[in-house]
Design a protein around this motif. Structure first.
Motif, short mmCIF file in Angstrom:
data_model
loop_
_atom_site.label_atom_id
_atom_site.label_comp_id
_atom_site.label_asym_id
_atom_site.label_seq_id
_atom_site.Cartn_x
_atom_site.Cartn_y
_atom_site.Cartn_z
N ILE A 22 0.84 -1.22 0.00
CA ILE A 22 0.00 0.00 0.00
C ILE A 22 0.87 1.26 0.00
N PRO A 23 1.93 1.34 0.83
CA PRO A 23 2.82 2.51 0.74
C PRO A 23 3.42 2.71 -0.66
N ALA A 24 3.77 1.61 -1.35
CA ALA A 24 4.37 1.73 -2.70
C ALA A 24 3.36 2.30 -3.69
N ILE A 25 2.08 1.96 -3.52
CA ILE A 25 1.03 2.48 -4.40
C ILE A 25 0.78 3.96 -4.08
N ASN A 26 0.71 4.26 -2.79
CA ASN A 26 0.47 5.63 -2.36
C ASN A 26 1.53 6.60 -2.81
N SER A 27 2.79 6.14 -2.78
CA SER A 27 3.90 7.03 -3.12
C SER A 27 4.03 7.19 -4.63
N GLY A 28 3.28 6.37 -5.39
CA GLY A 28 3.35 6.46 -6.85
C GLY A 28 4.46 5.60 -7.43
N LYS A 29 5.18 4.89 -6.56
CA LYS A 29 6.25 4.00 -7.03
C LYS A 29 5.65 2.87 -7.89
N ALA A 30 4.49 2.40 -7.49
CA ALA A 30 3.80 1.34 -8.23
C ALA A 30 2.45 1.85 -8.72
N ASP A 31 2.00 1.34 -9.88
CA ASP A 31 0.68 1.71 -10.39
C ASP A 31 -0.42 0.99 -9.64
N CYS A 32 -0.17 -0.28 -9.36
CA CYS A 32 -1.18 -1.05 -8.65
C CYS A 32 -0.54 -2.22 -7.91
N GLY A 33 -1.31 -2.83 -7.04
CA GLY A 33 -0.81 -3.96 -6.26
C GLY A 33 -1.81 -5.10 -6.35
N ILE A 34 -1.28 -6.31 -6.58
CA ILE A 34 -2.13 -7.50 -6.58
C ILE A 34 -1.41 -8.54 -5.74
N ALA A 35 -2.05 -8.98 -4.66
CA ALA A 35 -1.35 -9.86 -3.72
C ALA A 35 -2.33 -10.63 -2.86
N GLY A 36 -3.38 -11.16 -3.47
CA GLY A 36 -4.40 -11.83 -2.68
C GLY A 36 -4.89 -10.88 -1.59
N MET A 37 -4.97 -9.61 -1.93
CA MET A 37 -5.27 -8.59 -0.93
C MET A 37 -6.77 -8.40 -0.77
N ALA A 38 -7.25 -8.53 0.45
CA ALA A 38 -8.67 -8.40 0.73
C ALA A 38 -9.05 -6.93 0.83
N ILE A 39 -10.26 -6.64 0.37
CA ILE A 39 -10.83 -5.30 0.55
C ILE A 39 -11.19 -5.16 2.02
N GLN A 49 -15.06 -14.05 5.85
CA GLN A 49 -15.28 -14.02 4.40
C GLN A 49 -14.57 -12.78 3.90
N GLU A 50 -13.70 -12.92 2.93
CA GLU A 50 -13.08 -11.73 2.37
C GLU A 50 -13.01 -11.81 0.85
N SER A 51 -12.89 -10.65 0.22
CA SER A 51 -12.83 -10.60 -1.24
C SER A 51 -11.53 -9.97 -1.68
N TYR A 52 -10.82 -10.66 -2.56
CA TYR A 52 -9.57 -10.13 -3.09
C TYR A 52 -9.85 -9.16 -4.24
N ALA A 53 -9.09 -8.08 -4.28
CA ALA A 53 -9.20 -7.12 -5.37
C ALA A 53 -7.83 -6.48 -5.62
N ILE A 54 -7.73 -5.77 -6.74
CA ILE A 54 -6.48 -5.08 -7.08
C ILE A 54 -6.55 -3.67 -6.48
N ALA A 55 -5.45 -3.22 -5.88
CA ALA A 55 -5.42 -1.89 -5.26
C ALA A 55 -4.71 -0.89 -6.17
N VAL A 56 -5.30 0.31 -6.27
CA VAL A 56 -4.67 1.41 -7.03
C VAL A 56 -4.62 2.64 -6.13
N LYS A 57 -3.85 3.63 -6.58
CA LYS A 57 -3.74 4.86 -5.81
C LYS A 57 -5.12 5.52 -5.71
N LYS A 58 -5.41 6.09 -4.55
CA LYS A 58 -6.69 6.75 -4.35
C LYS A 58 -6.91 7.81 -5.42
N GLY A 59 -8.05 7.74 -6.09
CA GLY A 59 -8.38 8.75 -7.09
C GLY A 59 -7.87 8.44 -8.50
N ASN A 60 -7.14 7.33 -8.66
CA ASN A 60 -6.66 6.98 -10.02
C ASN A 60 -7.79 6.29 -10.78
#
Ligand code: GLN
Length: 215
Positions: free
Chosen positions: A50-67, A175-186
């Motif tokens: 999440i820090p890497a996405i926030n800082s703009g270092k990465a466009d998105c993150g996919i890692a079995g990450m739950a919402i 119960q959790e749902s995996y999704a791809i994370a992007v920078k807020k507002g992208n």
């Protein structure tokens, strides 16, 4: 650039040849191919995604990450692509048979995951946080912890390698749902990702990827 934590089979892991493989990797390969983009993956620790996405270092993150509500404060999520649950892993013959037995026990989790959050909320538990799920499982095989709380699919994958020693308890804890994370507002990237996820759900691509990695 896409960040992941390649320690979470069957969603992402490093093959013997060093290449990244798994459900999430294949999802991103399909998305990038459809959009004519080159897929560049960087493997970082789960709590750095999440820090890497926030800082703009990465466009998105996919890692079995739950919402989760907490994460939604920091990133935007695509539509879900997988429904998962947390489970308990114990050694064969363990007295721990469900969530009610975790109290007073040494519990292993992966740092910064929903498993970490879930167990942290149980009073009287001795928390043992590991950087990788595999390290938590190793600690369990060495009797350094009494149980591990982790997502169901990785639990099955890790236990398959220690089938004589470990078992996954059937009762799902969440119960959790995996999704791809992007920078807020992208919004543009979110739109592109959602469009491709929708397509992959509709045309059977996603189901075929999931089936390929079925335990
Ligand atoms: N699904 C869990 C979470 O979102 C674990 C993810 C992982 O360890 N890669 O926290």
């Amino acid at each position: 650039m896409v960040v992941t934590n390649a320690e979470f089979p069957p969603f992402e892991f490093k093959a013997v040849d060093g290449s990244f493989q798994g459900i999430d990797i294949e999802i991103m390969q399909h998305i990038c191919k459809a959009n004519g983009q080159e897929l560049v993956i960087e493997d970082i620790s789960f709590d750095s995604i999440i820090p890497a996405i926030n800082s703009g270092k990465a466009d998105c993150g996919i890692a079995g990450m739950a919402i989760t509500e907490d994460r939604k404060q920091n990133v935007d999520f695509t539509i879900p692509y997988y429904d998962a649950s947390l489970v308990i892993v114990v050694t064969t013959g363990s007295a721990i048979q469900g969530a009610g037995d975790l109290k007073g026990k040494r519990i292993g989790v992966q740092l910064g995951t929903t498993g970490d959050v879930f167990v942290s909320e149980i009073k009287g538990v001795e928390m043992n946080r590991f950087n990788k799920g595999a390290e938590a499982i190793l600690a369990l095989t060495r009797n350094k912890v009494d149980a591990v709380v982790i997502d169901n699919n990785p639990a099955q994958a890790f236990v398959a390698k220690n089938a004589d020693k470990l078992v996954v308890l059937e009762e799902p804890l969440t119960q959790e749902s995996y999704a791809i994370a992007v920078k807020k507002g992208n919004r543009e990237l979110l739109r592109q990702l959602n469009e491709q996820l929708q397509r992959m759900k509709k045309d059977g691509t996603l189901a075929a990827i999931l089936e390929k990695y079925e335990p």
